[in-house]
Write an enzyme that holds these catalytic residues in place. Sequence first.
Site, PDB file in Angstrom:
ATOM      1  N   GLU A  33       0.860  -1.195   0.000  1.00 51.28           N
ATOM      2  CA  GLU A  33       0.000   0.000   0.000  1.00 51.28           C
ATOM      3  C   GLU A  33       0.890   1.237   0.000  1.00 51.28           C
ATOM      4  O   GLU A  33       1.825   1.334   0.783  1.00 51.28           O
ATOM      5  CB  GLU A  33      -0.918  -0.024   1.242  1.00 51.28           C
ATOM      6  CG  GLU A  33      -1.667   1.263   1.514  1.00 51.28           C
ATOM      7  CD  GLU A  33      -2.597   1.701   0.383  1.00 51.28           C
ATOM      8  OE1 GLU A  33      -3.473   0.922  -0.017  1.00 51.28           O
ATOM      9  OE2 GLU A  33      -2.437   2.843  -0.099  1.00 51.28           O
ATOM     10  N   LEU A  38      -3.936   2.666   6.196  1.00 57.42           N
ATOM     11  CA  LEU A  38      -4.600   1.588   5.461  1.00 57.42           C
ATOM     12  C   LEU A  38      -6.106   1.883   5.371  1.00 57.42           C
ATOM     13  O   LEU A  38      -6.627   2.731   6.073  1.00 57.42           O
ATOM     14  CB  LEU A  38      -4.356   0.252   6.173  1.00 57.42           C
ATOM     15  CG  LEU A  38      -2.880  -0.125   6.359  1.00 57.42           C
ATOM     16  CD1 LEU A  38      -2.757  -1.455   7.087  1.00 57.42           C
ATOM     17  CD2 LEU A  38      -2.169  -0.210   5.007  1.00 57.42           C
ATOM     18  N   CYS A  42     -12.157   4.385   0.701  1.00 60.03           N
ATOM     19  CA  CYS A  42     -13.355   4.277   1.546  1.00 60.03           C
ATOM     20  C   CYS A  42     -13.106   4.781   2.971  1.00 60.03           C
ATOM     21  O   CYS A  42     -13.828   5.641   3.465  1.00 60.03           O
ATOM     22  CB  CYS A  42     -13.843   2.835   1.572  1.00 60.03           C
ATOM     23  SG  CYS A  42     -15.234   2.574   2.666  1.00 60.03           S
ATOM     24  N   ALA A 181     -25.415  14.289 -10.094  1.00 59.58           N
ATOM     25  CA  ALA A 181     -26.403  13.948  -9.051  1.00 59.58           C
ATOM     26  C   ALA A 181     -26.360  12.466  -8.743  1.00 59.58           C
ATOM     27  O   ALA A 181     -27.385  11.780  -8.715  1.00 59.58           O
ATOM     28  CB  ALA A 181     -27.800  14.376  -9.492  1.00 59.58           C
ATOM     29  N   GLY A 182     -25.140  11.946  -8.539  1.00 57.91           N
ATOM     30  CA  GLY A 182     -24.979  10.549  -8.133  1.00 57.91           C
ATOM     31  C   GLY A 182     -24.812  10.480  -6.622  1.00 57.91           C
ATOM     32  O   GLY A 182     -25.168  11.422  -5.895  1.00 57.91           O
ATOM     33  N   TYR A 183     -24.250   9.367  -6.156  1.00 57.85           N
ATOM     34  CA  TYR A 183     -24.068   9.160  -4.721  1.00 57.85           C
ATOM     35  C   TYR A 183     -23.265  10.301  -4.076  1.00 57.85           C
ATOM     36  O   TYR A 183     -23.680  10.883  -3.086  1.00 57.85           O
ATOM     37  CB  TYR A 183     -23.274   7.880  -4.471  1.00 57.85           C
ATOM     38  CG  TYR A 183     -24.000   6.599  -4.725  1.00 57.85           C
ATOM     39  CD1 TYR A 183     -24.703   5.971  -3.704  1.00 57.85           C
ATOM     40  CD2 TYR A 183     -23.967   5.976  -5.964  1.00 57.85           C
ATOM     41  CE1 TYR A 183     -25.342   4.762  -3.912  1.00 57.85           C
ATOM     42  CE2 TYR A 183     -24.609   4.764  -6.184  1.00 57.85           C
ATOM     43  CZ  TYR A 183     -25.292   4.164  -5.154  1.00 57.85           C
ATOM     44  OH  TYR A 183     -25.924   2.978  -5.363  1.00 57.85           O
ATOM     45  N   LEU A 186     -24.920  13.897  -4.090  1.00 56.45           N
ATOM     46  CA  LEU A 186     -26.065  14.083  -3.193  1.00 56.45           C
ATOM     47  C   LEU A 186     -25.669  13.944  -1.721  1.00 56.45           C
ATOM     48  O   LEU A 186     -26.161  14.687  -0.875  1.00 56.45           O
ATOM     49  CB  LEU A 186     -27.176  13.096  -3.557  1.00 56.45           C
ATOM     50  CG  LEU A 186     -27.782  13.366  -4.943  1.00 56.45           C
ATOM     51  CD1 LEU A 186     -28.775  12.283  -5.331  1.00 56.45           C
ATOM     52  CD2 LEU A 186     -28.464  14.737  -4.990  1.00 56.45           C
ATOM     53  N   ASP A 308     -13.083  -2.100  -7.429  1.00 53.65           N
ATOM     54  CA  ASP A 308     -13.382  -1.017  -8.380  1.00 53.65           C
ATOM     55  C   ASP A 308     -12.617  -1.142  -9.687  1.00 53.65           C
ATOM     56  O   ASP A 308     -13.006  -0.556 -10.694  1.00 53.65           O
ATOM     57  CB  ASP A 308     -13.007   0.350  -7.766  1.00 53.65           C
ATOM     58  CG  ASP A 308     -13.980   0.801  -6.688  1.00 53.65           C
ATOM     59  OD1 ASP A 308     -14.848  -0.011  -6.297  1.00 53.65           O
ATOM     60  OD2 ASP A 308     -13.869   1.960  -6.240  1.00 53.65           O
ATOM     61  N   HIS A 440     -42.870  -5.314  16.746  1.00 47.43           N
ATOM     62  CA  HIS A 440     -43.666  -4.090  16.709  1.00 47.43           C
ATOM     63  C   HIS A 440     -43.351  -3.250  17.940  1.00 47.43           C
ATOM     64  O   HIS A 440     -43.277  -3.793  19.032  1.00 47.43           O
ATOM     65  CB  HIS A 440     -45.161  -4.442  16.709  1.00 47.43           C
ATOM     66  CG  HIS A 440     -46.033  -3.237  16.748  1.00 47.43           C
ATOM     67  ND1 HIS A 440     -46.207  -2.427  15.629  1.00 47.43           N
ATOM     68  CD2 HIS A 440     -46.762  -2.681  17.748  1.00 47.43           C
ATOM     69  CE1 HIS A 440     -47.008  -1.427  15.957  1.00 47.43           C
ATOM     70  NE2 HIS A 440     -47.363  -1.550  17.241  1.00 47.43           N
TER      71      HIS A 440
HETATM   72  P1  NAD Z   1     -22.086   8.333  -9.966  1.00 48.86           P
HETATM   73  O1  NAD Z   1     -21.777   7.529 -11.163  1.00 48.86           O
HETATM   74  O2  NAD Z   1     -22.906   7.770  -8.873  1.00 48.86           O
HETATM   75  O3  NAD Z   1     -22.811   9.691 -10.424  1.00 48.86           O
HETATM   76  C1  NAD Z   1     -22.217  10.596 -11.337  1.00 48.86           C
HETATM   77  C2  NAD Z   1     -23.307  11.494 -11.895  1.00 48.86           C
HETATM   78  O4  NAD Z   1     -22.688  12.501 -12.676  1.00 48.86           O
HETATM   79  C3  NAD Z   1     -24.271  10.775 -12.810  1.00 48.86           C
HETATM   80  O5  NAD Z   1     -25.582  11.091 -12.428  1.00 48.86           O
HETATM   81  C4  NAD Z   1     -23.925  11.308 -14.203  1.00 48.86           C
HETATM   82  O6  NAD Z   1     -25.032  11.334 -15.066  1.00 48.86           O
HETATM   83  C5  NAD Z   1     -23.454  12.716 -13.857  1.00 48.86           C
HETATM   84  N1  NAD Z   1     -22.604  13.330 -14.865  1.00 48.86           N
HETATM   85  C6  NAD Z   1     -21.627  12.743 -15.596  1.00 48.86           C
HETATM   86  N2  NAD Z   1     -21.046  13.667 -16.400  1.00 48.86           N
HETATM   87  C7  NAD Z   1     -21.681  14.844 -16.181  1.00 48.86           C
HETATM   88  C8  NAD Z   1     -21.530  16.171 -16.708  1.00 48.86           C
HETATM   89  N3  NAD Z   1     -20.607  16.458 -17.641  1.00 48.86           N
HETATM   90  N4  NAD Z   1     -22.342  17.151 -16.239  1.00 48.86           N
HETATM   91  C9  NAD Z   1     -23.270  16.867 -15.296  1.00 48.86           C
HETATM   92  N5  NAD Z   1     -23.445  15.643 -14.776  1.00 48.86           N
HETATM   93  C10 NAD Z   1     -22.665  14.642 -15.202  1.00 48.86           C
HETATM   94  O7  NAD Z   1     -20.662   8.836  -9.445  1.00 48.86           O
HETATM   95  P2  NAD Z   1     -20.221   9.531  -8.076  1.00 48.86           P
HETATM   96  O8  NAD Z   1     -21.372  10.088  -7.343  1.00 48.86           O
HETATM   97  O9  NAD Z   1     -19.101  10.439  -8.479  1.00 48.86           O
HETATM   98  O10 NAD Z   1     -19.648   8.309  -7.274  1.00 48.86           O
HETATM   99  C11 NAD Z   1     -18.504   7.615  -7.777  1.00 48.86           C
HETATM  100  C12 NAD Z   1     -18.524   6.180  -7.365  1.00 48.86           C
HETATM  101  O11 NAD Z   1     -18.376   6.061  -5.980  1.00 48.86           O
HETATM  102  C13 NAD Z   1     -19.781   5.498  -7.781  1.00 48.86           C
HETATM  103  O12 NAD Z   1     -19.441   4.368  -8.521  1.00 48.86           O
HETATM  104  C14 NAD Z   1     -20.453   5.115  -6.508  1.00 48.86           C
HETATM  105  O13 NAD Z   1     -20.958   3.804  -6.569  1.00 48.86           O
HETATM  106  C15 NAD Z   1     -19.367   5.199  -5.458  1.00 48.86           C
HETATM  107  N6  NAD Z   1     -19.929   5.776  -4.238  1.00 48.86           N
HETATM  108  C16 NAD Z   1     -20.847   5.063  -3.549  1.00 48.86           C
HETATM  109  C17 NAD Z   1     -21.403   5.594  -2.401  1.00 48.86           C
HETATM  110  C18 NAD Z   1     -22.397   4.797  -1.629  1.00 48.86           C
HETATM  111  O14 NAD Z   1     -22.496   3.608  -1.857  1.00 48.86           O
HETATM  112  N7  NAD Z   1     -23.149   5.395  -0.718  1.00 48.86           N
HETATM  113  C19 NAD Z   1     -21.054   6.864  -1.979  1.00 48.86           C
HETATM  114  C20 NAD Z   1     -20.140   7.556  -2.712  1.00 48.86           C
HETATM  115  C21 NAD Z   1     -19.576   7.006  -3.844  1.00 48.86           C
END
Ligand code: NAD
Length: 461
Positions: A33, A38, A42, A181-183, A186, A308, A440
């Site tokens: 590593e 370590l 994550c 607007a992914g993980y 948000l 990953d 319950h």
């Molecule tokens: P994601 O893939 O979840 O979301 C990325 C978002 O960005 C998508 O909605 C996509 O449509 C949008 N996007 C892409 N290009 C764009 C652009 N040019 N303009 C505007 N929007 C655009 O990725 P993330 O949120 O960056 O997360 C990365 C990874 O980390 C993911 O694979 C996720 O599984 C992992 N992660 C998981 C968790 C969890 O499990 N709670 C938390 C954080 C991260």
Amino acid sequence: MKQHELIVIGAGPGGYVAAIRAAQFGLDTAIVEKEPALGGTCLRIGCIPSKALLESSELYQEARHGFEAHGIALGEVGLDLKKMLKRKDAVVKALTGGVGSLIKKNKITRYEGHGRLAGSGKIVVDTADGDEKLKAKHIVIATGSKVAPLRGVKLDGDRIGSSTEALSYNEVPGHLVVIGAGYIGLETGSVWLRLGAKVTVLEYLDRILPGMDAGLAAEAQKIFEKQGFKFRLGAKVTGAAVNGGRCTVEVEGLDPIECDRVLVAVGRIPNTDGLGLDEAGIEPDKGGRIPVDEHFATAAQGIYAIGDVIRGPMLAHKAEEEGIACVERIVTGFGHVNYDAIPGVAYTHPEIASVGKTEEQLKEAGIDYRKGQFPFRANGRARALGQMDGKVKILADAETDRVLGVHIIGPRAGDLIAEAAVAIEFGASSEDIARSNHAHPTLAEVLKEAALDVAGRAIHY
Ligand code: NAD
């Protein structure tokens, strides 16, 4: 040249778990590593620090707006951001230190430095004291992923940054623009919104949380908008720049957006930097991932890859499962991951959790299914908690009643989904869940009621 039976490259959740499993089997195991701590992305700069800040910011939000409804009057509520960040760092330190102890306890040899494949069974580690040459019969690559770049947007490591910077802003931004607007967008956006920032989310697609059940994502968007999130869907970001402490984000067809900070969260890509794949005879696919067979074997004899850096969702718990299955297969000849039973959780408020197939996937595959749904507002415990937003949706095979997918938006959805994952792993029917006694008053009763609803027999709705 030092020799081990199995060497893992990368000590994230996939790598360190694989190493521990190998040590449990009695293999002479080593882990390479490059970071002093370590636990990988994550533990250091991902899941764990973000959850620490999500908890703190939620408490702050509750203290400001949520306690009154319970009849609790507080004085003025203040924010000590420095202390909040320090607490987050302490949580990370305790857990990364814990992984260090586990490595020691399991008598795994640790090499600190960047590891590179150097021909059949060989690895060179670039340590502070020069190159260390290692040899092993089995090598497991678990090097994880890194932030995906966005064309036109240069990360400056400060105002325009990734989630790494967004976990350590030294002040609450007046206006934070989140791209994606992914993980990450948000969850991290939620932290700063709760702490007082205006948060605008720019998403390229016409929906949030791609891959999640579309109905739940739409419901989530409405709830997030009520919380104060501003969404711009169908927004294609073409550039971002810093100018005198302010940022400007260019979006196709829109006026430029001014803000204080930009969080780029448009996904992650596999991390194979300087790994020597070429020399090992491994060619990444178009997405940069390492191709593997169903037993995680790469094209090179004795070299495996997990997490990953290979196909599938980039999730810590998926990597862990693969690490264990990979090592078990090497040692015993058996090892298996059930990809239908891997949950996904967005730790927003409320949480959104999912396991198995979505309705969209079942329709696309032409599988007939029955649907049971139940809202949290009809659940006694949710009412007592004062958290009634959301619902559970169970999808079961129309013919066999086998549970194919479970989708939850609501309080503690991330914990509730565990029951659904076990149900899918055991091949349960919705009738099995419906006939299992649930205490319950608990939130888990919503799952039972949704299961009853698959057969049109929900009691409390
Ligand atoms: P994601 O893939 O979840 O979301 C990325 C978002 O960005 C998508 O909605 C996509 O449509 C949008 N996007 C892409 N290009 C764009 C652009 N040019 N303009 C505007 N929007 C655009 O990725 P993330 O949120 O960056 O997360 C990365 C990874 O980390 C993911 O694979 C996720 O599984 C992992 N992660 C998981 C968790 C969890 O499990 N709670 C938390 C954080 C991260």
